[in-house]
Design a protein around this motif. Structure first.
Motif, PDB file in Angstrom:
ATOM      1  N   UNK A 141      39.568 -40.013  57.522  1.00  0.00           N
ATOM      2  CA  UNK A 141      39.863 -41.416  57.275  1.00  0.00           C
ATOM      3  C   UNK A 141      40.046 -41.676  55.787  1.00  0.00           C
ATOM      4  N   UNK A 142      40.829 -42.680  55.455  1.00  0.00           N
ATOM      5  CA  UNK A 142      41.045 -43.067  54.066  1.00  0.00           C
ATOM      6  C   UNK A 142      40.769 -44.564  53.949  1.00  0.00           C
ATOM      7  N   UNK A 143      39.904 -44.914  53.000  1.00  0.00           N
ATOM      8  CA  UNK A 143      39.550 -46.312  52.755  1.00  0.00           C
ATOM      9  C   UNK A 143      39.934 -46.618  51.308  1.00  0.00           C
ATOM     10  N   UNK A 144      40.845 -47.570  51.103  1.00  0.00           N
ATOM     11  CA  UNK A 144      41.277 -47.945  49.755  1.00  0.00           C
ATOM     12  C   UNK A 144      40.214 -48.807  49.102  1.00  0.00           C
ATOM     13  N   UNK A 145      39.732 -48.389  47.951  1.00  0.00           N
ATOM     14  CA  UNK A 145      38.690 -49.133  47.235  1.00  0.00           C
ATOM     15  C   UNK A 145      39.280 -50.309  46.474  1.00  0.00           C
TER      16      UNK A 145
END
Length: 152
Positions: free
Chosen positions: A148-152
């Motif tokens: 998964x990728x979560x944009x900060x």
């Protein structure tokens, strides 16, 4: 391992603690509690913005608290068929928001928390590792076939 090689951070998953094991300094070969978390920590990675990230496998619900506090209850729960334990765990994890990752300061203070809810919560259950890079948080799980990728 700290940047100056003086201590090692350890995730004690079953108790929900982050511990600091001193390697150098006058405290060498001693351990101290950095923080008691509300979830089960798994893997620790340093953040390029300071502090460190901890992936949280699951929330610590009442059943988990009681199992840790009362060994007889833990033994009873572990005797149940695995599908019953998984069903209860799934139901408990579906209630409310779930924090999947925390960025903590070196002294254990929360700097940032990533939480999910609803349909996204199902995709990010059982987080085992988080790694910050280029403004994103990469999220891994031993139970998911994807990153998964979560944009900060």
């Amino acid at each position: 391992m700290s940047t100056d090689d003086t201590y090692l951070l350890l995730a004690e998953t079953t108790t929900g603690k982050i511990l600091k094991y001193w390697i150098k300094t006058a405290k060498a070969s001693t351990m101290e509690e950095v923080v008691q978390l509300s979830g089960f920590p798994d893997n620790i990675k340093w953040s390029p913005r300071g502090g460190f990230w901890v992936g949280l496998h699951a929330k610590r619900g009442k059943i988990a608290e009681w199992s840790i506090s009362y060994p007889w209850l833990r033994r009873l729960i572990l005797k149940l068929p695995i599908h019953h334990i998984q069903r209860v765990s799934t139901l408990l994890n579906q209630v409310g928001r779930q924090i999947i990752a925390l960025r903590l300061s070196e002294d254990g203070k929360t700097m940032e928390a990533i939480s999910v809810h609803g349909a996204v919560q199902k995709a990010f259950k059982s987080v085992s590792e988080v790694k910050e890079r280029n403004g994103s948080l990469f999220i891994g799980s031993v139970t998911s076939p994807f990153l998964g990728v979560y944009r900060l």
